[in-house]
Structures are given as C-alpha cells and as structure tokens.
Design a protein around this motif. Structure first.
Motif, mmCIF file in Angstrom:
data_model
loop_
_atom_site.group_PDB
_atom_site.id
_atom_site.type_symbol
_atom_site.label_atom_id
_atom_site.label_comp_id
_atom_site.label_asym_id
_atom_site.label_seq_id
_atom_site.Cartn_x
_atom_site.Cartn_y
_atom_site.Cartn_z
ATOM 1 N N ARG A 1 0.832 -1.196 0.000
ATOM 2 C CA ARG A 1 0.000 0.000 0.000
ATOM 3 C C ARG A 1 0.866 1.244 0.000
ATOM 4 N NH1 ARG A 1 -4.957 -1.925 1.749
ATOM 5 N NH2 ARG A 1 -5.798 0.051 2.415
ATOM 6 N N LYS B 1 -6.367 -11.906 -8.007
ATOM 7 C CA LYS B 1 -7.479 -11.976 -7.053
ATOM 8 C C LYS B 1 -7.066 -11.480 -5.660
ATOM 9 C CE LYS B 1 -10.951 -15.320 -5.516
ATOM 10 N NZ LYS B 1 -11.421 -16.708 -5.662
ATOM 11 N N ASN C 1 -6.500 -7.642 -5.669
ATOM 12 C CA ASN C 1 -7.763 -6.896 -5.661
ATOM 13 C C ASN C 1 -8.385 -6.902 -4.274
ATOM 14 O OD1 ASN C 1 -7.817 -5.922 -8.227
ATOM 15 N ND2 ASN C 1 -9.034 -7.588 -9.070
ATOM 16 N N ALA C 2 -8.357 -8.076 -3.636
ATOM 17 C CA ALA C 2 -8.956 -8.175 -2.299
ATOM 18 C C ALA C 2 -8.200 -7.280 -1.326
ATOM 19 C CB ALA C 2 -8.938 -9.625 -1.824
ATOM 20 N N LEU D 1 -6.969 -4.479 -1.781
ATOM 21 C CA LEU D 1 -7.278 -3.056 -1.944
ATOM 22 C C LEU D 1 -8.139 -2.548 -0.788
ATOM 23 C CD1 LEU D 1 -8.108 -2.745 -5.749
ATOM 24 C CD2 LEU D 1 -6.108 -1.880 -4.561
ATOM 25 N N LEU D 2 -8.948 -3.440 -0.221
ATOM 26 C CA LEU D 2 -9.834 -3.019 0.871
ATOM 27 C C LEU D 2 -9.214 -3.240 2.243
ATOM 28 C CD1 LEU D 2 -13.446 -4.069 -0.114
ATOM 29 C CD2 LEU D 2 -12.523 -1.788 0.174
ATOM 30 N N GLY D 3 -7.939 -3.601 2.248
ATOM 31 C CA GLY D 3 -7.283 -3.817 3.526
ATOM 32 C C GLY D 3 -7.214 -5.296 3.879
ATOM 33 N N LEU E 1 -7.917 -7.013 6.594
ATOM 34 C CA LEU E 1 -9.040 -7.653 7.288
ATOM 35 C C LEU E 1 -10.179 -7.965 6.319
ATOM 36 C CD1 LEU E 1 -9.198 -5.818 10.701
ATOM 37 C CD2 LEU E 1 -8.644 -8.217 10.293
ATOM 38 N N HIS E 2 -10.481 -6.991 5.442
ATOM 39 C CA HIS E 2 -11.537 -7.248 4.470
ATOM 40 C C HIS E 2 -11.123 -8.371 3.524
ATOM 41 C CE1 HIS E 2 -13.814 -3.364 5.246
ATOM 42 N NE2 HIS E 2 -14.729 -4.303 5.241
ATOM 43 N N ARG F 1 -9.262 -10.868 4.209
ATOM 44 C CA ARG F 1 -9.466 -12.114 4.959
ATOM 45 C C ARG F 1 -10.945 -12.498 4.968
ATOM 46 N NH1 ARG F 1 -5.979 -14.275 9.267
ATOM 47 N NH2 ARG F 1 -4.610 -12.493 9.029
ATOM 48 N N SER F 2 -11.804 -11.495 5.094
ATOM 49 C CA SER F 2 -13.231 -11.788 5.202
ATOM 50 C C SER F 2 -13.828 -12.284 3.882
ATOM 51 C CB SER F 2 -14.002 -10.559 5.694
ATOM 52 O OG SER F 2 -14.373 -9.748 4.608
ATOM 53 N N VAL F 3 -13.154 -12.013 2.749
ATOM 54 C CA VAL F 3 -13.667 -12.600 1.506
ATOM 55 C C VAL F 3 -12.914 -13.879 1.151
ATOM 56 C CG1 VAL F 3 -14.712 -10.552 0.470
ATOM 57 C CG2 VAL F 3 -12.294 -11.004 0.106
ATOM 58 N N GLY F 4 -12.259 -14.454 2.150
ATOM 59 C CA GLY F 4 -11.707 -15.786 1.966
ATOM 60 C C GLY F 4 -10.276 -15.817 1.458
#
Lengths: 256, 356
Positions: free
Chosen positions: B94, B231, B234-235, B237-239, B241-242, B244-247
């Motif tokens: 980042r 993949k 891209n995930a 990009l939201l940090g 923790l996020h 991790r939350s999308v797997g």
C-alpha cells in the motif's frame, strides 16, 4: 444451540502478543437468525476485538466460535467467506475503484481463480447496491463519496457476499441522524426478510434501543450480558455500562 | 476540480481501443528497436534478416539476429517483469513509492555482481564486449546466487513478520550491500570499478541468444504465475481484514506475491543489471491510463506498457550510435521521468489511489 446461527462456548477474546491478554472472558453468546442483535459498550471495552473474533478474522484467546455447529477456526477461509461477512469502520481503502467495483469485491468468494465474476455475480452485486438504495452511485468513484455514502457501499459489499451472518462494526459512526435511522431500518428489514443474523456494534444507545431485537451489553467491568431488549432492560445491567449515562432508559422502561 | 470531471468522462471510451493501441504500440516499438542502432540497416533488410534470409551484406543478418533481436526480446521481457513486480509491491505494501527493488532482491544480485567484478572471481570482465560471452556467465550466476540468497531470507521472514517489517528488512539489506560494495570499490582496480559501474547502469545487450533460452522461460513462467496474484491483490485493496473476510489468506497471498515479484526482479537483475525507474513508474502510468485499480486490467496493462517503455529506453540509449551508448538507467529516468510525470500530473488522479 436453540437455532442460533452463531454461538460461542466459553469464548475469550483479546490480544495475541508475546503474552495472551484476554479482554473479555467466558462468553456464551447466541446470534439468532431473523434478528438484529446489537453489541453495546463503551469505547475500548473490546467490542471490535469481539467482532473480529466472531468473524473469524482473529483467533480466540480461549474457547470457540461455532457457526451452524462447526468450529470457525477449522472452517477453511474460502468457506468462511460464504458464512460471515463484515463491515469494518474507517472505510479502509486503497485504490481508484468505482462503487460497483467495491461491491463486486464482495463476490470474490464466488469468483474463479482469476477473480473473474459471472454475469450472475454482477447481478447480485447490482441488486445489493439497489437494496441499500445506492444504485445512483454506480459509475462514481468510491474515493469521491462522503463517509456516509462509503458506508452504504461497504454494507452493499457485505450483502453481496450473501452470507447467513452479517457483522458490522460501528456502521452508523459516520452517518447523520436520518441516515442512521435509515441504515438500521434497512438492516432490520434485511435480517427479517433474508433470514440473516445481523450483529452490529454501536455506542449509540438511543438508536439501538429503538431497533435492536437482542442486546449484548459489555459493561464497564467487561462483564457481558446478553438477552432480548426487554430482558436487558429488566436486568438493570445498563446501570454499570456507559458509566451510568443511560440510566434513564431503566426508568423509562419501568414507567411504560 | 474540472480536470477530474473530464477524466471520468474519458472513462466512457471503450476499453478495447486502449488494448489495441497498446498492442500496436508494442509491435511498433519492437520493430523500431530492431531498426535503430549504430549500424544503419534498411528496413526491408531488417525484415529479411528476421525471416532468416542469408547472404545479406555487411553481416547485417548477424547484427539483427544475434544482437538486436535478443536485445529487444530481453528489453520487452525485462520491462514487463519490472512493471508487474512494481505493481505487486505497490499494492501489497500500500505504498506508492514501492518498487521491485524494495525487498532487497536486487541488492542481493548487486552483491553477487560486485564480488565477481570487483574481486575478480569471475575472471576478466567483458560486459560491454557484446559478442564475447564467456566472462558474463559467471556474472549472471553470481548475481542470481546473490538475489536467491536474499530471496530465501525474505521468504523465511515473510512467514513470521509483518509486511512493514519486510520493507524495513529490504531497505536494510540494500544499505548493508551498498556499504560492503563501497569497501570493495575502495580496493578494486579502476578498470574493475568502471566495469562494475557499467553493470549498475543496466543493459539489455548482455542477454545473448543462448541466455534468452533461460531468461525468457523464467520470466514467462513468473508472469503466468502473476495471474494468480490478481485476485488477492484486488482483495487487498480493501485492507487485510476485508481481504481475509472474503476468503483470502493474507499471509499466504503475501508469500505468493513476494515469490512471483522476486523471481521477476531477480531474473532481470541477474541478466540485465539494475534497471531503475520502470518498475515504479509504469504501474503509476497504467493507473493513470486506465483510471482503475482493478488488477485484472492493471496487470496485463503493465506487461504491455512496461515492454514498450523498456524498448523505447533501449532505443534512446543508443540513439547517438555505438560509441555513445547512454546508460540505460539514466535513459529510463531522464527521458521517462518527465514524460511520465507529465502524464500523471495531467491526469491528477494519482492522489486518489493512495488516499486512505
């Protein structure tokens, strides 16, 4: 298990530093479907830590979190992403993405190895935006939105994940009063209509008292009490929460 | 700002055109790179030499096939590799200032090269002698070895420590290497110092046809592997923790991203020396160009733009003819710097990328 979607057994949550420090101990909580559960307590009392642990983003210090009876620690990440979705505060983002792209990130658990989405996935993302009343944001840059608008997009992203459990950490923190009401009404509707178990943390007791079905109260001594709203009011547990600032709710409930 | 509004309108253009233009630009740059050089060769003869025609005058066939063609291919793959590695590092950490060298992999390569050249373990140094290949083999082996050593260190650490710690490790490794190299320079012969300096300038010319048979497959493989990082990037990009939350398993993704970026950087450093600037600038250029942070777009974009930029840099480095070869590193920054700065400032959407 009394039909709970998520329940904890003797759960302790805290930090995993050089020493394990438990903030909250011995929690036996149930998160029930079709209900809006609110987690309340003062700042710094351990709400966010509990939320991260329940979402499987952080390991428990002791005890276990189970979803539909399965220990969350043993659930593979890809599968967990189809069970629990989260909205975290601060709109932590990086990058130049449009709103619909952010929401589409919620479909990643269903995407192929390249992260490509099917038309079906895009449709679900668009539906989530519509559900949250943010269809007008399509084509706009996430970075150009106000805090409140961003919050909506992040909730839409979590909805797009289509999980039976939705956990939100301070979802109303940046919203004005109207938007707060709107957000809670919406969440309550979604919980009921889509049979989701929704947990949100807040320190806005006024709001919570209007909409919550169940309450989890962390009092100032880090004791946790859970029950329906009436049970909580009758128990008088709020006396020791929020440094007694909300005692009037107890009086109100007796008067009514 | 008014210009921002214009940007968002320009997004409406069908993106397919951008790809077609980029593809055409790459082919043009490649042909131009084959055409330009210290020896003037008519364009038809360049094409004829490529199609394998024999009996061209003045060794033209040899110049094209054995020198310019491998060099241009090395340039394309290096540019693509460095740009992709830079993109991966910028998103992973980042950090808009991250580049492929941030992990210290190239410092390892630098150390290997320095030892070979300055201490002379690799025998006589003939890097600029383009057709005499024997001395360079050891150089490449040493640079690869150095890069691999740091790579192993970074991969071992990446299991245990936080991402920021990796950044600090990379910076520290390069400080240590630079300090050590300075000691070597102090006691090396002027010729060796000159030779080492040339190596740090970077060059695509050292990659002969035989070397391409290793370089191209390694870089291609790593570029293919980089598709797996789209993949998770891209995930992220939201940090974390996020993600991790999308797997996405952040620590596992981090190791994959570092693995791929290290192979890309290590290979380029070993074969072409340290080529700066491309790896940090091309990802930003692509972000401006596509006005998007989706790595599904940025990653192939970086491959194409990176290859073009490297080819252009190579052309400029020899625009004055054989006797005045400009150091590649200077060309990338001197010419590329202002151009890319102009594009980014004109688009003014960079700040959006990194605002939290």
């Amino acid at each position: 298990m009394n039909g709970a979607a998520l329940n904890t057994t003797d759960l302790s949550v805290g930090y995993h530093g050089r020493k394990r420090t438990a903030l909250l101990r011995g929690l036996n909580l149930n998160l029930r479907p079709r209900r809006l559960t609110c987690l309340i307590g003062q700042n710094g009392v351990g709400k966010s830590t509990l939320i991260r642990t329940l979402a499987g983003l952080q390991k428990p210090v002791g005890g276990a979190v189970s979803i539909h009876g399965a220990d969350l620690e043993l659930v593979p990440p890809a599968e967990r992403a189809r069970l629990v979705s989260i909205v975290l505060p601060g709109a932590d983002h990086y990058g130049n993405l449009k709103c619909e792209q952010i929401v589409q990130l919620g479909r990643l658990p269903y995407a192929n190895w390249l992260g490509q989405l099917s038309l079906h996935d895009r449709k679900i993302a668009a539906d989530s935006l519509e559900k949250i009343g943010a269809s007008a944001f399509v084509g706009r840059r996430f970075a150009e939105l106000s805090d409140g608008e961003r919050q909506k997009i992040l909730v839409a992203r979590a909805l797009a994940q289509q999980t039976p459990i939705l956990i939100l950490d301070e979802p109303t923190a940046f919203l004005d009063w109207t938007n707060r009401l709107e957000m809670l009404i919406l969440l309550k509707e979604i919980a009921f209509r889509e049979e989701k178990s929704i947990l949100l943390s807040s320190h806005d007791l006024d709001l919570v008292m209007r909409f919550a079905d169940d309450l989890w109260v962390i009092d100032d001594d880090r004791a946790v009490f859970s029950g329906t709203k009436t049970e909580v009011l009758e128990s008088g547990v709020l006396k020791n929460a929020f440094s007694g600032k909300y005692l009037r709710y107890l009086e109100d409930s007796r008067a009514s | 700002m008014a210009s921002n509004r214009d940007d968002s309108r320009s997004l409406q253009y069908p993106r397919r055109w951008v790809w077609i233009v980029l593809g055409a630009a790459l082919v043009l740059c490649w042909l131009a790179d084959l055409f330009l050089g210290s020896v003037r060769i008519p364009f038809q003869d360049v094409i004829r030499a490529l199609s394998g025609a024999e009996g061209l005058s003045n060794n033209w066939g040899v110049i094209i096939r054995d020198y310019r063609l491998p060099k241009s291919i090395a340039a394309m793959f290096s540019g693509a590799a460095l740009s992709v590695a830079g993109l991966q590092m910028q998103t992973l950490f980042r950090n808009s200032l991250a580049d492929p060298f941030i992990l210290g992999i190239s410092s390892g390569g630098n150390l290997g090269a320095a030892i070979v050249i300055l201490v002379g373990a690799g025998g006589s140094f003939q890097f600029l002698g383009k057709f005499s290949a024997i001395g360079n083999l050891n150089l490449i082996a040493a640079a690869s070895l150095g890069a691999s050593a740091v790579f192993i260190l970074v991969m071992t650490l990446s299991r245990r420590v936080h991402a920021t710690t990796l950044l600090i490790t990379g910076v520290l490794v390069s400080y240590i290497v630079n300090a050590f190299v300075r000691v070597l320079v102090q006691y090396a012969s002027p010729d060796a110092v000159q030779a080492y300096l040339s190596w740090t300038f970077g060059s695509f010319a050292g990659v002969t046809r035989e070397r391409l048979t290793v370089f191209v497959p390694v870089v291609s493989l790593a570029l293919l592997l980089s598709a797996l990082t789209i993949k998770p990037l891209n995930a992220l990009l939201l940090g974390e923790l996020h993600a991790r939350s999308v797997g996405i398993d952040p620590s596992r993704s981090r190791r994959l991203i570092i693995l791929v970026a290290s192979i890309l950087t290590g290979a380029v450093t070993a074969y072409c020396g340290i080529i700066g600037f491309i790896g940090i600038a091309v990802p930003h250029l692509c972000r401006s160009l596509f006005a998007d942070s989706d790595h599904m777009v940025l990653l192939p974009g970086c491959i194409l733009v990176g290859a073009c930029v490297a080819l252009i840099a190579d052309m400029i480095s020899q625009v004055f003819g054989g006797a005045f070869l400009l150091p590649l590193n200077s060309v990338t920054a001197l010419i590329g710097g202002p151009v890319i700065l102009f594009v980014i400032l004109k688009k003014r959407n960079l700040s959006r990328e990194f605002d939290a």
